[in-house]
Design a protein around this motif. Structure first.
Motif, mmCIF file in Angstrom:
data_model
loop_
_atom_site.group_PDB
_atom_site.id
_atom_site.type_symbol
_atom_site.label_atom_id
_atom_site.label_comp_id
_atom_site.label_asym_id
_atom_site.label_seq_id
_atom_site.Cartn_x
_atom_site.Cartn_y
_atom_site.Cartn_z
ATOM 1 N N VAL A 62 -17.906 31.628 -34.549
ATOM 2 C CA VAL A 62 -16.937 30.534 -34.570
ATOM 3 C C VAL A 62 -17.642 29.183 -34.341
ATOM 4 C CG1 VAL A 62 -14.980 29.572 -33.280
ATOM 5 C CG2 VAL A 62 -15.005 31.998 -33.849
ATOM 6 N N THR A 63 -18.534 29.142 -33.360
ATOM 7 C CA THR A 63 -19.204 27.864 -33.084
ATOM 8 C C THR A 63 -20.262 27.556 -34.152
ATOM 9 O OG1 THR A 63 -20.683 28.965 -31.478
ATOM 10 C CG2 THR A 63 -18.741 27.850 -30.605
ATOM 11 N N GLU A 64 -20.883 28.608 -34.694
ATOM 12 C CA GLU A 64 -21.819 28.373 -35.810
ATOM 13 C C GLU A 64 -21.107 27.710 -36.973
ATOM 14 O OE1 GLU A 64 -25.034 32.106 -35.591
ATOM 15 O OE2 GLU A 64 -23.532 32.068 -37.160
ATOM 16 N N ALA A 65 -19.918 28.217 -37.285
ATOM 17 C CA ALA A 65 -19.165 27.680 -38.428
ATOM 18 C C ALA A 65 -18.853 26.199 -38.207
ATOM 19 C CB ALA A 65 -17.875 28.476 -38.620
ATOM 20 N N ARG B 115 -11.284 26.663 -36.883
ATOM 21 C CA ARG B 115 -9.968 27.275 -37.025
ATOM 22 C C ARG B 115 -10.009 28.410 -38.044
ATOM 23 N NH1 ARG B 115 -6.703 29.794 -36.584
ATOM 24 N NH2 ARG B 115 -4.458 29.627 -36.277
ATOM 25 N N ARG B 116 -10.708 28.165 -39.172
ATOM 26 C CA ARG B 116 -10.801 29.189 -40.226
ATOM 27 C C ARG B 116 -11.486 30.448 -39.697
ATOM 28 N NH1 ARG B 116 -12.264 25.240 -44.074
ATOM 29 N NH2 ARG B 116 -14.451 25.689 -43.627
ATOM 30 N N MET B 117 -12.580 30.247 -38.962
ATOM 31 C CA MET B 117 -13.328 31.416 -38.475
ATOM 32 C C MET B 117 -12.518 32.181 -37.426
ATOM 33 S SD MET B 117 -15.987 33.153 -39.058
ATOM 34 C CE MET B 117 -17.349 32.283 -39.802
ATOM 35 N N GLU C 58 -30.807 32.699 -33.081
ATOM 36 C CA GLU C 58 -31.182 31.801 -34.175
ATOM 37 C C GLU C 58 -30.757 32.459 -35.470
ATOM 38 O OE1 GLU C 58 -35.338 30.303 -32.447
ATOM 39 O OE2 GLU C 58 -34.747 29.471 -34.407
ATOM 40 N N SER C 59 -29.970 31.768 -36.247
ATOM 41 C CA SER C 59 -29.456 32.357 -37.485
ATOM 42 C C SER C 59 -29.931 31.550 -38.679
ATOM 43 C CB SER C 59 -27.924 32.344 -37.487
ATOM 44 O OG SER C 59 -27.433 32.915 -36.299
ATOM 45 N N ILE C 60 -30.175 32.257 -39.759
ATOM 46 C CA ILE C 60 -30.475 31.593 -41.027
ATOM 47 C C ILE C 60 -29.286 31.853 -41.947
ATOM 48 C CG2 ILE C 60 -32.064 31.477 -42.989
ATOM 49 C CD1 ILE C 60 -34.173 32.771 -41.052
ATOM 50 N N HIS C 61 -28.684 30.816 -42.421
ATOM 51 C CA HIS C 61 -27.476 30.940 -43.247
ATOM 52 C C HIS C 61 -27.797 30.632 -44.703
ATOM 53 C CE1 HIS C 61 -25.030 30.928 -39.540
ATOM 54 N NE2 HIS C 61 -25.974 30.095 -39.115
ATOM 55 N N THR C 62 -27.468 31.571 -45.554
ATOM 56 C CA THR C 62 -27.622 31.343 -46.988
ATOM 57 C C THR C 62 -26.319 30.732 -47.476
ATOM 58 O OG1 THR C 62 -29.090 33.235 -47.085
ATOM 59 C CG2 THR C 62 -28.160 32.498 -49.186
ATOM 60 N N PRO D 177 -19.319 29.992 -49.520
ATOM 61 C CA PRO D 177 -18.804 28.904 -50.360
ATOM 62 C C PRO D 177 -18.084 27.809 -49.586
ATOM 63 C CG PRO D 177 -17.768 31.025 -50.891
ATOM 64 C CD PRO D 177 -18.806 31.307 -49.878
ATOM 65 N N GLU D 178 -17.571 28.162 -48.400
ATOM 66 C CA GLU D 178 -16.838 27.143 -47.634
ATOM 67 C C GLU D 178 -17.746 25.983 -47.195
ATOM 68 O OE1 GLU D 178 -17.329 30.264 -46.907
ATOM 69 O OE2 GLU D 178 -17.446 30.679 -44.750
#
Ligand code: VTB
Length: 322
Positions: free
Chosen positions: A12-15, A41-43, A309-313, A318-319
């Motif tokens: 949620v916080t990452e988003a 909110r979406r997450m 630690e995250s890597i986001h593709t 798409p959001e």
């Protein structure tokens, strides 16, 4: 409480961080905040909880999303009922102005465990676990600094107090200087300031000063998980705020201890760095439309501290498309 919830809160916080970090330095704090709120909110719609926002973006008539009283999560009435405290973007000004230490933050506790804090100011003092039990907000700045120095086995001149840079803190700053301690001045974000007291490498020993009361509750959740301590006294700045406090049944004389703000040890907490910072790195945009995030995840029951630690593709998300 579900032991996977903390990691889901990290999502949620990452988003929120991924959405709002786009606005770093672009001078528009409302856009940055809105992006964080929408994404958070979406997450939340994907998380299996039965939650109610108790610390949020405002009252229902002033905030369309994440307002106080809003029902959150997919669990329905069968799921464990929880209180949710959010600050989708703590440090909207920091992001808008390209400054450090903005975070996105969420705390969750069983229903009834989080103080429904009025939207007003709170004088606060917070320390990490090694200085737990020696602070007293009613005592002088010097006494508190001396006592923390003793507890940490440090010279007073090596104690660092983190303070939000505000005109209302002129007197506090003077008292800290007279006591002989160092000051780390921050532009915003006393939630992160309070959390910093629990991590040696930030070299912050005490948070002092007046910030938002809702932020006091969020910081209390984090410090509960980390074994630190926080005390606060409500400080309404206007008569209207004073009336609101009284209407909500708040006690303006009371010292709110950590357990008054966040009761019990069933809470969970997540924070993701938005702009660059010392404790949490900000979102970094990398090659091929990827981005990295840095998240702190806490669970009071077991005391586990996770840095993820995250890597986001982003092509697959798409959001967040440009
Ligand atoms: C603090 C700080 C927040 O508000 O609570 C502060 O932690 C207090 O309000 O990041 P003022 O800005 O009016 O002094 C923030 O700066 C923003 O929510």
């Amino acid at each position: 409480m579900d032991r996977n919830l903390p990691v889901n809160l990290g999502r949620v916080t990452e988003a929120a961080a991924l959405a709002s970090a786009k606005f770093l330095g672009r001078g528009d704090k409302n856009m940055a905040d809105q992006a964080a709120v929408d994404a958070m909110r979406r997450m939340f719609d994907t998380i299996n909880i039965n939650g109610e926002v108790v610390i949020g973006e405002g009252e229902m008539d002033e905030a369309p999303m994440l307002y106080i009283g809003e029902q959150i999560g997919t669990a329905g009435d069968d799921g464990l009922k929880v209180d949710i405290a959010v600050d989708p973007l703590d440090g909207t000004r920091s992001v808008a102005n390209g400054l450090p230490n903005a975070i996105s933050v969420v705390g969750v506790a069983p229903s009834g465990c989080l103080l429904h804090a009025p939207d007003t100011y709170m004088a606060k003092i917070a320390v990490g676990p090694k200085a737990k039990g020696v602070i007293d907000i009613k005592k002088s700045v010097k006494e508190n600094i001396d006592n923390v120095a003793k507890a940490l086995n440090k010279d007073v001149s090596d104690i660092t107090v983190v303070v939000i840079d505000r005109p209302r803190h002129v007197q506090l700053v003077q008292e800290i200087r007279e006591a002989g301690a160092r000051i780390k001045m921050i532009s915003d974000g006393d939630v992160l300031g309070a959390i910093s007291t629990c991590f040696d490498y930030t070299n912050v020993d005490i948070l002092m000063g007046t910030g938002g009361a809702p932020e006091g509750v969020i910081a209390a959740v984090a410090l509960k998980c980390l074994g630190g301590e926080l005390q606060g006294i409500l400080k309404p700045a206007t008569d209207e705020q004073r009336q609101r406090c009284i209407k909500m049944g708040a006690d303006l004389e009371k010292v709110y201890h950590i357990d008054d703000l966040a009761k019990g040890d069933q809470m969970v907490f997540a924070a993701t760095g938005v702009s660059y910072g010392e404790l949490l790195q900000g979102v970094k945009y990398m090659e091929n439309n990827t981005a990295t995030t840095h998240t702190l995840i806490l669970r009071a029951e077991t005391g586990t501290i996770r840095f993820i630690e995250s890597i986001h593709t982003l092509d697959k998300k798409p959001e967040y498309a440009k």
